[in-house]
Scaffold this motif. Structure first.
Motif, PDB file in Angstrom:
ATOM      1  N   ALA A 139       0.843  -1.196   0.000  1.00 54.58           N
ATOM      2  CA  ALA A 139       0.000   0.000   0.000  1.00 54.58           C
ATOM      3  C   ALA A 139       0.877   1.244   0.000  1.00 54.58           C
ATOM      4  O   ALA A 139       1.857   1.334   0.733  1.00 54.58           O
ATOM      5  CB  ALA A 139      -0.931   0.000   1.206  1.00 54.58           C
ATOM      6  N   ILE A 140       0.500   2.216  -0.832  1.00 54.06           N
ATOM      7  CA  ILE A 140       1.197   3.495  -0.913  1.00 54.06           C
ATOM      8  C   ILE A 140       0.186   4.610  -0.639  1.00 54.06           C
ATOM      9  O   ILE A 140      -0.896   4.630  -1.229  1.00 54.06           O
ATOM     10  CB  ILE A 140       1.813   3.706  -2.316  1.00 54.06           C
ATOM     11  CG1 ILE A 140       2.806   2.586  -2.643  1.00 54.06           C
ATOM     12  CG2 ILE A 140       2.486   5.069  -2.408  1.00 54.06           C
ATOM     13  CD1 ILE A 140       4.049   2.595  -1.806  1.00 54.06           C
ATOM     14  N   LEU A 141       0.517   5.528   0.254  1.00 55.24           N
ATOM     15  CA  LEU A 141      -0.334   6.678   0.550  1.00 55.24           C
ATOM     16  C   LEU A 141       0.130   7.888  -0.254  1.00 55.24           C
ATOM     17  O   LEU A 141       1.329   8.178  -0.310  1.00 55.24           O
ATOM     18  CB  LEU A 141      -0.297   7.011   2.039  1.00 55.24           C
ATOM     19  CG  LEU A 141      -0.984   6.027   2.996  1.00 55.24           C
ATOM     20  CD1 LEU A 141      -0.583   6.314   4.431  1.00 55.24           C
ATOM     21  CD2 LEU A 141      -2.497   6.096   2.846  1.00 55.24           C
ATOM     22  N   THR A 142      -0.819   8.607  -0.864  1.00 56.04           N
ATOM     23  CA  THR A 142      -0.438   9.831  -1.578  1.00 56.04           C
ATOM     24  C   THR A 142      -0.124  10.966  -0.604  1.00 56.04           C
ATOM     25  O   THR A 142       0.578  11.912  -0.953  1.00 56.04           O
ATOM     26  CB  THR A 142      -1.549  10.285  -2.534  1.00 56.04           C
ATOM     27  OG1 THR A 142      -2.765  10.507  -1.778  1.00 56.04           O
ATOM     28  CG2 THR A 142      -1.812   9.238  -3.605  1.00 56.04           C
ATOM     29  N   ARG A 143      -0.657  10.884   0.595  1.00 56.78           N
ATOM     30  CA  ARG A 143      -0.263  11.796   1.677  1.00 56.78           C
ATOM     31  C   ARG A 143      -0.431  11.054   2.996  1.00 56.78           C
ATOM     32  O   ARG A 143      -1.376  10.292   3.171  1.00 56.78           O
ATOM     33  CB  ARG A 143      -1.060  13.100   1.669  1.00 56.78           C
ATOM     34  CG  ARG A 143      -2.529  12.982   2.087  1.00 56.78           C
ATOM     35  CD  ARG A 143      -3.199  14.349   2.099  1.00 56.78           C
ATOM     36  NE  ARG A 143      -4.597  14.265   2.485  1.00 56.78           N
ATOM     37  CZ  ARG A 143      -5.053  14.460   3.723  1.00 56.78           C
ATOM     38  NH1 ARG A 143      -4.204  14.751   4.693  1.00 56.78           N
ATOM     39  NH2 ARG A 143      -6.343  14.368   3.993  1.00 56.78           N
ATOM     40  N   ASN A 144       0.508  11.274   3.921  1.00 57.54           N
ATOM     41  CA  ASN A 144       0.410  10.634   5.236  1.00 57.54           C
ATOM     42  C   ASN A 144       0.383  11.647   6.365  1.00 57.54           C
ATOM     43  O   ASN A 144       0.654  11.326   7.514  1.00 57.54           O
ATOM     44  CB  ASN A 144       1.554   9.642   5.446  1.00 57.54           C
ATOM     45  CG  ASN A 144       2.919  10.289   5.250  1.00 57.54           C
ATOM     46  OD1 ASN A 144       3.027  11.515   5.253  1.00 57.54           O
ATOM     47  ND2 ASN A 144       3.946   9.482   5.090  1.00 57.54           N
ATOM     48  N   GLY A 145       0.061  12.899   6.012  1.00 58.06           N
ATOM     49  CA  GLY A 145      -0.048  13.958   6.998  1.00 58.06           C
ATOM     50  C   GLY A 145      -0.997  15.036   6.516  1.00 58.06           C
ATOM     51  O   GLY A 145      -1.619  14.918   5.447  1.00 58.06           O
ATOM     52  N   ASP A 146      -1.105  16.109   7.296  1.00 58.99           N
ATOM     53  CA  ASP A 146      -2.031  17.197   6.976  1.00 58.99           C
ATOM     54  C   ASP A 146      -1.346  18.220   6.080  1.00 58.99           C
ATOM     55  O   ASP A 146      -0.910  19.275   6.523  1.00 58.99           O
ATOM     56  CB  ASP A 146      -2.546  17.846   8.265  1.00 58.99           C
ATOM     57  CG  ASP A 146      -3.633  18.889   7.980  1.00 58.99           C
ATOM     58  OD1 ASP A 146      -4.204  18.851   6.879  1.00 58.99           O
ATOM     59  OD2 ASP A 146      -3.883  19.728   8.874  1.00 58.99           O
ATOM     60  N   TYR A 147      -1.233  17.887   4.797  1.00 57.69           N
ATOM     61  CA  TYR A 147      -0.681  18.817   3.817  1.00 57.69           C
ATOM     62  C   TYR A 147      -1.402  18.610   2.498  1.00 57.69           C
ATOM     63  O   TYR A 147      -2.007  17.565   2.254  1.00 57.69           O
ATOM     64  CB  TYR A 147       0.825  18.617   3.647  1.00 57.69           C
ATOM     65  CG  TYR A 147       1.260  17.199   3.401  1.00 57.69           C
ATOM     66  CD1 TYR A 147       1.287  16.664   2.109  1.00 57.69           C
ATOM     67  CD2 TYR A 147       1.626  16.368   4.465  1.00 57.69           C
ATOM     68  CE1 TYR A 147       1.670  15.355   1.892  1.00 57.69           C
ATOM     69  CE2 TYR A 147       2.014  15.059   4.244  1.00 57.69           C
ATOM     70  CZ  TYR A 147       2.041  14.552   2.961  1.00 57.69           C
ATOM     71  OH  TYR A 147       2.409  13.256   2.735  1.00 57.69           O
ATOM     72  N   PHE A 148      -1.337  19.613   1.644  1.00 61.71           N
ATOM     73  CA  PHE A 148      -2.084  19.579   0.393  1.00 61.71           C
ATOM     74  C   PHE A 148      -1.247  18.985  -0.726  1.00 61.71           C
ATOM     75  O   PHE A 148      -0.080  19.317  -0.885  1.00 61.71           O
ATOM     76  CB  PHE A 148      -2.535  20.992  -0.003  1.00 61.71           C
ATOM     77  CG  PHE A 148      -3.281  21.031  -1.311  1.00 61.71           C
ATOM     78  CD1 PHE A 148      -4.582  20.571  -1.386  1.00 61.71           C
ATOM     79  CD2 PHE A 148      -2.665  21.506  -2.462  1.00 61.71           C
ATOM     80  CE1 PHE A 148      -5.264  20.586  -2.594  1.00 61.71           C
ATOM     81  CE2 PHE A 148      -3.346  21.528  -3.664  1.00 61.71           C
ATOM     82  CZ  PHE A 148      -4.649  21.072  -3.730  1.00 61.71           C
ATOM     83  N   VAL A 149      -1.869  18.089  -1.497  1.00 71.44           N
ATOM     84  CA  VAL A 149      -1.231  17.492  -2.673  1.00 71.44           C
ATOM     85  C   VAL A 149      -2.120  17.798  -3.879  1.00 71.44           C
ATOM     86  O   VAL A 149      -3.293  17.413  -3.894  1.00 71.44           O
ATOM     87  CB  VAL A 149      -1.073  15.958  -2.516  1.00 71.44           C
ATOM     88  CG1 VAL A 149      -0.407  15.370  -3.758  1.00 71.44           C
ATOM     89  CG2 VAL A 149      -0.277  15.624  -1.261  1.00 71.44           C
ATOM     90  N   PRO A 150      -1.607  18.494  -4.898  1.00 74.91           N
ATOM     91  CA  PRO A 150      -2.420  18.790  -6.087  1.00 74.91           C
ATOM     92  C   PRO A 150      -2.946  17.508  -6.724  1.00 74.91           C
ATOM     93  O   PRO A 150      -2.324  16.439  -6.634  1.00 74.91           O
ATOM     94  CB  PRO A 150      -1.437  19.516  -7.019  1.00 74.91           C
ATOM     95  CG  PRO A 150      -0.400  20.091  -6.111  1.00 74.91           C
ATOM     96  CD  PRO A 150      -0.269  19.104  -4.981  1.00 74.91           C
TER      97      PRO A 150
END
Length: 438
Positions: free
Chosen positions: A255-266
């Motif tokens: 499994a891969i997360l596109t984000r693992n914290g509270d930040y913005f990813v376009p």
């Protein structure tokens, strides 16, 4: 016979006569302000819809389902407003979309107002500036993309030639592969003659499946807001982390997360992350929102055909960045004809959407054990994160954060774990039926 025809007509009549009545928007009232601007939609009846905040550039979109406007939107007087411009357009499924471009970051609130004068149903959208710092205004030129229709015309005109070229290329590759296999088999036979004895069994290495899990929103983009102060970005990140952990515990799963914290990813970055990770599946996790707080249930979306057509044109326009599709290096083909590339993209998209719907159905079946379903079938929509042409992708709305009961459940770690378990089970069922068995 006449009675049979009459009975059939009676069965068909409800499909048209009892369809939902359209809602008409007769007026849009504007009260501009640098801190809180209010926009009141005058409607003939109440309707469902969605509101979302989108950064880069900052804007708020509101969609009204089954709604038509009875006026032309003129250039509005927005002097002294935290909104710089308003646009309207037709969206999917007869929805009417308004786009409010902002001077800076803002929160929003939407509610139906009491009908005090009988003038109509009033839906008020309030846009509140969140800080005093004004970001630089970002403008984008509208680009009319006629490439899709041109490709379709070219497909009919050159389809046979293109498929012949594609077939020749594939036959050439197959012949080359067979030749290589013959050489390897001969070498293996010679080696066996030198070293007599039974050959050792070759263990087939099992494929590791990569599931890219995308927690929606993040950072300055909070997503939908619940009445209890819950934020969509936090809920979906917690579920995504739980799902990633559960998937990694399964054999031959990654499994891969596109984000693992509270930040913005376009949004486009999320797609590129999935391709860089060589993802086999893409699962976006969100929480839904409606104007009124009685909407309930989970739903699953796959890419619509409209979104697929637009993305195909984009792929063909950006050849340098997207040179490989489904393991085929497009730029290595002996025939670089754009039509050949368009056929490959179209074939990949068709197969991918079919697999996405299969995946969505398995996930819906699993979610039904822990939640009510808002839609009992996989819905179709042109969400950007679903547009990878060769990665089966779904977007899961885990429930309505605007419904107080569902918001309470969605913020409960125990329920979040149940949702993650359901998603894992649905993904596993899909892989066992369609991927692991070829």
């Amino acid at each position: 016979m006449q009675r049979l025809i009459l009975a059939l007509l009676m069965m068909l009549l409800p499909l048209s006569l009892f369809a939902a009545e359209p809602v008409y928007l007769s007026k849009l009232q504007i009260k501009p302000s640098l801190t809180t601007s209010r926009f009141t939609f005058i409607l003939t009846d109440k309707t469902h819809g969605r509101v979302k905040y989108i950064p880069h550039p900052d804007r708020i979109e509101i969609e009204l389902e089954n709604t038509y406007k009875k006026f032309e939107l003129q250039k509005a007087n927005l002097n002294g407003s935290n909104v710089t411009s308003i646009q309207s357009e037709e969206a999917m499924n007869n929805a009417l979309r308004f786009i409010f471009k902002l001077r800076s970051e803002a929160n929003w609130d939407v509610k139906f107002l009491p009908d005090t004068d009988g003038a109509g149903i009033r839906l008020q959208l309030s846009i509140m500036t969140t800080n005093k710092k004004t970001v630089s205004k970002v403008t984008r030129k509208a680009v009319k993309n006629s490439q899709t229709s041109q490709l379709q015309q070219a497909f009919h005109a050159k389809g046979l030639d293109t498929f012949a070229t594609l077939n020749n290329e594939l036959n050439h590759r197959k012949a080359k592969q067979n030749k290589n296999e013959t050489v390897l088999q001969t070498a293996a036979a010679e080696q066996a003659n030198k070293q007599p004895g039974p050959p050792r069994p070759v263990e087939k290495k099992q494929k590791t499946f990569t599931v890219v899990i995308d927690a929606g929103h993040g950072g300055k983009d909070s997503g939908a807001l619940g009445g209890n102060g819950a934020q969509e970005k936090d809920i979906v990140l917690n579920i995504a982390k739980k799902l990633a952990k559960k998937m990694n515990e399964l054999p031959n799963m990654r499994a891969i997360l596109t984000r693992n914290g509270d930040y913005f990813v376009p949004l486009r970055k999320r797609l590129s992350l999935a391709r860089e990770a060589k993802g086999d599946l893409f699962v976006a996790i969100h929480a839904d929102a409606y104007f009124e707080n009685d909407a309930t249930g989970a739903s699953v979306y796959a890419l619509s055909q409209h979104g697929a057509s637009n993305e195909a044109a984009r792929w063909l326009a950006h050849r340098g960045n997207d040179s490989e599709l489904g393991g085929v290096a497009l730029d290595s083909l002996t025939d670089r004809d754009p039509m050949l590339r368009s056929v490959l993209v179209d074939l990949a998209q068709t197969a991918t959407i079919q697999d996405s719907i299969r995946l969505g159905n398995k996930v819906l079946d699993a979610l039904e054990d822990v939640s009510r379903l808002h839609y009992t079938h996989v819905e179709r929509a042109p969400f950007v994160v679903l547009k990878a042409p060769d990665i089966p992708s779904i977007l899961v709305e885990t429930g309505f954060i605007t419904n107080p009961k569902e918001a309470k459940r969605l913020t409960d770690p125990v329920y979040q774990d149940q949702v993650a378990n359901a998603l894992r089970h649905g993904i596993k069922q899909y892989l066992q039926k369609y991927a692991l068995n070829g």
